[in-house]
Design an enzyme around this catalytic site. Structure first.
Site, PDB file in Angstrom:
ATOM      1  N   ALA A  60       0.845  -1.198   0.000  1.00 57.82           N
ATOM      2  CA  ALA A  60       0.000   0.000   0.000  1.00 57.82           C
ATOM      3  C   ALA A  60       0.881   1.250   0.000  1.00 57.82           C
ATOM      4  CB  ALA A  60      -0.880  -0.023   1.239  1.00 57.82           C
ATOM      5  N   GLY A  99       0.724  -5.164   0.861  1.00 53.69           N
ATOM      6  CA  GLY A  99      -0.362  -5.250  -0.121  1.00 53.69           C
ATOM      7  C   GLY A  99       0.109  -5.857  -1.437  1.00 53.69           C
ATOM      8  N   GLU A 102      -0.201  -9.394  -0.918  1.00 48.98           N
ATOM      9  CA  GLU A 102      -1.637  -9.728  -0.870  1.00 48.98           C
ATOM     10  C   GLU A 102      -2.207  -9.834  -2.287  1.00 48.98           C
ATOM     11  OE1 GLU A 102      -2.352  -6.643   1.993  1.00 48.98           O
ATOM     12  OE2 GLU A 102      -3.159  -8.087   3.430  1.00 48.98           O
ATOM     13  N   GLU A 122       4.074  -5.090   7.562  1.00 45.52           N
ATOM     14  CA  GLU A 122       3.122  -4.153   8.170  1.00 45.52           C
ATOM     15  C   GLU A 122       3.373  -3.911   9.660  1.00 45.52           C
ATOM     16  OE1 GLU A 122       2.350  -6.306   5.881  1.00 45.52           O
ATOM     17  OE2 GLU A 122       0.832  -5.525   4.520  1.00 45.52           O
TER      18      GLU A 122
HETATM   19  N1  CAA Z   1       4.568   3.519  -0.029  1.00 44.52           N
HETATM   20  C1  CAA Z   1       5.030   4.721  -0.373  1.00 44.52           C
HETATM   21  N2  CAA Z   1       6.344   4.989  -0.547  1.00 44.52           N
HETATM   22  C2  CAA Z   1       7.204   3.972  -0.383  1.00 44.52           C
HETATM   23  C3  CAA Z   1       6.787   2.679  -0.025  1.00 44.52           C
HETATM   24  C4  CAA Z   1       5.384   2.459   0.144  1.00 44.52           C
HETATM   25  N3  CAA Z   1       4.894   1.251   0.469  1.00 44.52           N
HETATM   26  N4  CAA Z   1       7.874   1.885   0.092  1.00 44.52           N
HETATM   27  C5  CAA Z   1       8.934   2.661  -0.201  1.00 44.52           C
HETATM   28  N5  CAA Z   1       8.538   3.918  -0.479  1.00 44.52           N
HETATM   29  C6  CAA Z   1       9.375   5.051  -0.900  1.00 44.52           C
HETATM   30  C7  CAA Z   1      10.408   5.430   0.146  1.00 44.52           C
HETATM   31  O1  CAA Z   1       9.859   6.355   1.061  1.00 44.52           O
HETATM   32  C8  CAA Z   1      11.493   6.041  -0.707  1.00 44.52           C
HETATM   33  O2  CAA Z   1      11.063   7.348  -1.048  1.00 44.52           O
HETATM   34  P1  CAA Z   1      12.151   8.511  -1.250  1.00 44.52           P
HETATM   35  O3  CAA Z   1      13.033   8.055  -2.366  1.00 44.52           O
HETATM   36  O4  CAA Z   1      11.321   9.689  -1.537  1.00 44.52           O
HETATM   37  O5  CAA Z   1      12.888   8.583   0.054  1.00 44.52           O
HETATM   38  C9  CAA Z   1      11.438   5.222  -1.978  1.00 44.52           C
HETATM   39  O6  CAA Z   1      10.158   4.604  -1.992  1.00 44.52           O
HETATM   40  C10 CAA Z   1      12.498   4.140  -2.047  1.00 44.52           C
HETATM   41  O7  CAA Z   1      12.440   3.390  -0.850  1.00 44.52           O
HETATM   42  P2  CAA Z   1      13.772   2.952  -0.086  1.00 44.52           P
HETATM   43  O8  CAA Z   1      14.670   4.123   0.064  1.00 44.52           O
HETATM   44  O9  CAA Z   1      13.347   2.228   1.130  1.00 44.52           O
HETATM   45  O10 CAA Z   1      14.410   1.986  -1.176  1.00 44.52           O
HETATM   46  P3  CAA Z   1      15.081   0.561  -0.981  1.00 44.52           P
HETATM   47  O11 CAA Z   1      15.413   0.102  -2.343  1.00 44.52           O
HETATM   48  O12 CAA Z   1      16.147   0.616   0.061  1.00 44.52           O
HETATM   49  O13 CAA Z   1      13.924  -0.398  -0.364  1.00 44.52           O
HETATM   50  C11 CAA Z   1      11.748  -1.414  -0.219  1.00 44.52           C
HETATM   51  C12 CAA Z   1      12.773  -0.693  -1.119  1.00 44.52           C
HETATM   52  C13 CAA Z   1      12.293  -2.772   0.217  1.00 44.52           C
HETATM   53  C14 CAA Z   1      10.489  -1.593  -0.998  1.00 44.52           C
HETATM   54  C15 CAA Z   1      11.501  -0.569   1.049  1.00 44.52           C
HETATM   55  O14 CAA Z   1      11.199   0.760   0.642  1.00 44.52           O
HETATM   56  C16 CAA Z   1      10.390  -1.023   1.919  1.00 44.52           C
HETATM   57  O15 CAA Z   1      10.562  -1.919   2.715  1.00 44.52           O
HETATM   58  N6  CAA Z   1       9.223  -0.366   1.803  1.00 44.52           N
HETATM   59  C17 CAA Z   1       8.134  -0.540   2.719  1.00 44.52           C
HETATM   60  C18 CAA Z   1       7.288  -1.712   2.363  1.00 44.52           C
HETATM   61  C19 CAA Z   1       6.117  -1.815   3.310  1.00 44.52           C
HETATM   62  O16 CAA Z   1       6.192  -1.548   4.489  1.00 44.52           O
HETATM   63  N7  CAA Z   1       4.988  -2.272   2.745  1.00 44.52           N
HETATM   64  C20 CAA Z   1       3.797  -2.443   3.495  1.00 44.52           C
HETATM   65  C21 CAA Z   1       2.905  -1.268   3.276  1.00 44.52           C
HETATM   66  S1  CAA Z   1       1.503  -1.340   4.284  1.00 44.52           S
HETATM   67  C22 CAA Z   1       0.442  -2.357   3.447  1.00 44.52           C
HETATM   68  O17 CAA Z   1       0.714  -2.847   2.384  1.00 44.52           O
HETATM   69  C23 CAA Z   1      -0.848  -2.522   4.209  1.00 44.52           C
HETATM   70  C24 CAA Z   1      -1.737  -3.543   3.669  1.00 44.52           C
HETATM   71  O18 CAA Z   1      -1.679  -4.685   3.996  1.00 44.52           O
HETATM   72  C25 CAA Z   1      -2.840  -3.141   2.778  1.00 44.52           C
END
Ligand code: CAA
Length: 719
Positions: A60, A99, A102, A122
């Site tokens: 998400a 997500g 999912e 999450e």
């Molecule tokens: N939503 C919005 N922005 C996101 C994002 C997300 N899910 N995941 C990463 N970003 C953004 C970061 O903020 C970053 O932005 P900036 O460049 O502006 O700083 C950019 O994407 C790159 O992210 P990273 O610097 O972290 O890049 P990375 O290559 O080191 O890692 C990643 C990539 C492994 C995807 C890591 O970003 C990560 O772990 N992201 C979070 C994933 C997460 O927590 N997902 C669950 C979301 S909640 C959900 O999905 C709820 C549900 O069940 C419905």
């Protein structure tokens, strides 16, 4: 956002939302429309969902959580995918997280690149997988595995994902091509049994036992966190309730979590950490417009515990290190220590034997400073004494090539004063590692008035390269971390006023700190503080005694001196604020002798002890720290409040689910915090740290609470 194309008998839905293909409302709408289009197109026999760029989908869109929900939810898309009469295959490259996973679980098949990672992170955002992930994963993996994966938030490699049935096939070559080949092989096969909603949860009758066991583990491992417990409740629901009722329970617990202060703090922390890398200097130079210099080799001066730890970090990142010590004996000891750290990593499976050997080959020990003449960067890690450091920097300036960056691991000293000993102050910066340097992830990088943007960019990039979280601080006494930390000072005053050190530690640990301050003092040794206080008194021409109540017009408490002088130097002497059983020296035991010493101290000084509440302990320790944090912002020592909070999370183990002291202040309410600071200032006029910050006063006077990301908007021309 989702590119739709038909390629022979396949509809390809390519998620195109850089940088991580997060599921924004445009993406969910694009996926939903794509599925409908594919169903209406008679030429389409199978649908492939794939991600454009480096990843499949990171879940998400976290930035949208605090905004009103618009468009279609992930579950709406998921239901359309699952009920599709044509097979839907997800082809995963990079990551499928939250997500994103999912969506993949709603598909009938999942194929994966061999390096892809899968997971439900999450919980790290204070949430649960809210698009039926907690209901569907147990149907694939069984209950215990789903409980572990979801409550830990860890990422699984493709092989492990295959083992648990999350992935059907790992492919070696071009992912889309392989997806088409795979799709060709399954076209026409029945889909019913592939719809997870129709599957039964294995061993559902044992769910209560699994739940109880997992709950015990979760409470131990993730103390204070509410999300992992909610995850377990919904997973239990997946086994006990019909599918739709379980999904309903999941939705209601997700709603509870997303509005919780823990989730707000954890989501803030996610972005705070990333924004620390985006620095900006008062002169306008920034990470966006400044290129770092090249660091292909490094030298570390001083091979004590800190120097050795720093060398380990550099070597692990593939940077050859020249390690300088005064003599061969000290060098040998350091090299043994470094190898021991590598051996430990090998034993824990964190490093291969080959990597250890490669690291050792890249390490060169020497007692001759001249040997550093060709390195790109020097990190000095000698004794914390300005004169000594200036001598070393003057020598380095003469020896090193003109382009070399000269850095100090000082934790408090003025970078300008150190730089003044060189002819290249623009290339001098602080790189303050936290002990133990090879474990702690924080580096506080410090710039002086003459440090160039290129030098700042170089140390910030070096931090990233060696796997650290780097935060930038302007030089000042103690920088952000040590200057701000008032917990120890206030805790000692509280003891003098009536609290027990053991109650204070318990209260702070209940708040979420991983270790109470008196335990920390015992760990580092009471001699450290004693020496600093003696130096301060000497500089002021004062003789400290048990009766000293003020030093330089500041309140003074001689209790820690008393303990040190009684030989209670912490863990190393088996006694400090606590006592330690030699058989188990890591376990602090409250000591009645200490309570007697406190009692006698107070009687001798005529201090009337009083009852102290837990609320006062929290306020005194944290609000004093927060007040200093606002002064740090006022003076532009830190560029933004989130930088301060990242330092506290990684440097002092401040509970991430509380965001950090500045975020905590924003949650308590700035007006309330300011009022209490004013009260303590009036009550303790001899503690300068209670003098209220101007920035805090200004923010607190606003009629509305100003959100933390806007605190710095209108601050004075100093910025
Ligand atoms: N939503 C919005 N922005 C996101 C994002 C997300 N899910 N995941 C990463 N970003 C953004 C970061 O903020 C970053 O932005 P900036 O460049 O502006 O700083 C950019 O994407 C790159 O992210 P990273 O610097 O972290 O890049 P990375 O290559 O080191 O890692 C990643 C990539 C492994 C995807 C890591 O970003 C990560 O772990 N992201 C979070 C994933 C997460 O927590 N997902 C669950 C979301 S909640 C959900 O999905 C709820 C549900 O069940 C419905």
């Amino acid at each position: 956002m989702v590119d739709y194309r038909v390629d022979n008998q396949f509809a390809v839905l390519e998620i195109n939302n850089p940088p991580v293909n997060a599921l924004s409302s445009d993406v969910t709408i694009g996926l939903y429309d794509g599925i409908l289009k594919a169903l209406q197109d008679d030429s389409v026999q199978a649908v492939i969902i794939i991600g454009k760029g480096k990843v499949f989908c990171a879940g998400a869109d976290i930035t949208a959580f605090s905004k009103p929900i618009k468009g279609l939810g992930i579950t709406d898309v998921g239901h359309a995918i699952e009920s599709s009469s044509k097979p839907v295959i997800s082809a995963v490259y990079g990551v499928a997280l939250g997500g994103g996973l999912e969506i993949a679980l709603f598909c009938h098949y999942r194929i994966s690149d061999k390096k892809a990672k899968f997971g439900f992170p999450e919980v790290q955002l204070g949430l649960l997988p809210g698009a039926e992930g907690t209901i569907r994963l147990p149907r694939l993996t069984g209950l215990p595995v789903a409980m572990e994966i979801i409550t830990s938030g860890r990422q699984l490699g493709a092989q492990e994902a295959v083992k648990y049935g999350i992935v059907d096939k790992i492919v070696e070559n071009d992912l889309l091509q392989e997806a088409k080949t795979f799709a060709t092989s399954i076209i026409g096969k029945p889909l019913d049994s592939l719809r997870l909603r129709t599957k039964k949860v294995k061993n559902a009758d044992l769910v209560d036992k699994y739940y109880d066991d997992a709950l015990k583990e979760v409470k131990r491992k993730y103390k204070g966190l509410i999300a992992p417990v909610s995850c377990l409740k919904t997973i239990r629901g997946s086994a006990k309730l019909p599918y739709d009722a379980a999904a309903q329970l999941e939705r209601s617990l997700f709603t509870e979590l997303i509005t919780s202060s823990q989730s707000a703090a954890l989501r803030y922390s996610f972005f705070a950490e990333r924004s620390a890398a985006k620095w900006r200097l008062p002169n306008g130079a920034s990470s966006a417009n400044t290129k770092p210099g090249t660091v292909g080799s490094a030298a570390v001066i001083g091979a004590g515990t800190m120097g050795s730890g720093i060398a380990v970090c550099l070597l692990r990142a593939g940077i050859p290190v020249t390690l300088v010590e005064q003599n061969e004996k000290l060098l040998k000891a350091a090299q043994t220590n470094i190898d021991q750290i590598f051996r430990g990593s090998v034993q824990l499976g964190k490093m291969t034997l080959e990597k250890r050997q490669e690291c050792l080959r890249m390490l060169q020990g020497t007692a001759q400073l001249e040997k550093v003449k060709d390195v790109d960067i020097v990190i000095e890690a000698i004794f914390e004494n300005l004169k000594l450091k200036q001598e070393v920097f003057a020598k380095l300036d003469k020896i090193c090539k003109p382009t070399a960056f000269l850095c100090s691991n000082t934790s408090t000293l003025d970078i300008d004063k150190i730089a003044s000993a060189t002819s290249r102050p623009d290339k001098v910066a602080g790189t303050h590692f936290f002990a133990p340097a090879h474990i702690m992830r924080l580096v506080e990088n410090v710039y002086g008035s003459k440090t160039s943007p290129e030098t700042v960019a170089t140390v910030m990039e070096l931090g990233r390269k060696i796997g650290k979280v780097s935060v930038l601080s302007k030089t000042c006494d103690g920088f952000i971390a040590n200057r701000m930390n008032k917990i120890g000072v206030e805790a000692v005053y509280l003891v003098e006023e009536g609290a027990s050190p053991y109650d204070i530690d318990q209260i702070m640990e209940d708040f979420g700190m991983s270790m109470g301050v008196f335990k920390v003092l015992d760990l580092s040794g009471l001699d450290v503080g004693w020496r600093i206080r003696q130096e301060q008194a000497k500089a002021l021409g004062v003789n400290l005694t048990a009766e000293t109540k003020y030093l330089n017009a500041e309140r003074y408490c001689s209790l820690p001196d008393k303990l040190y002088e009684l030989g209670r130097n912490g863990i190393k002497t088996g006694r400090g604020w606590y006592r330690y059983d030699p058989a188990n020296p890591r376990k602090p035991i409250p000591d009645l002798d200490v309570l007697d010493i406190i009692q006698t101290h107070c009687q001798n000084l005529g201090i009337k002890r009083r009852e102290i509440t837990a609320q006062e302990v929290i306020e005194r320790c944290l609000y004093a720290t927060i007040n200093e944090g606002f002064k740090i912002l006022e003076e532009n020592v830190a560029e933004k409040p989130s930088d301060i909070d990242v330092i506290w999370q990684y440097g002092f183990a401040f509970p991430r689910y509380r965001g950090g002291p500045m975020f905590y202040a924003s949650q308590v309410g700035l007006r309330k915090v300011f009022e209490r600071i004013c009260y303590y200032h009036a009550t303790f006029p001899y503690s300068k740290h209670w003098l209220p910050s101007d920035l805090l006063r200004k923010l607190a006077s606003s009629t509305d609470e100003i959100p933390i990301n806007q605190w710095m908007n209108n601050w004075s021309s100093k910025l």
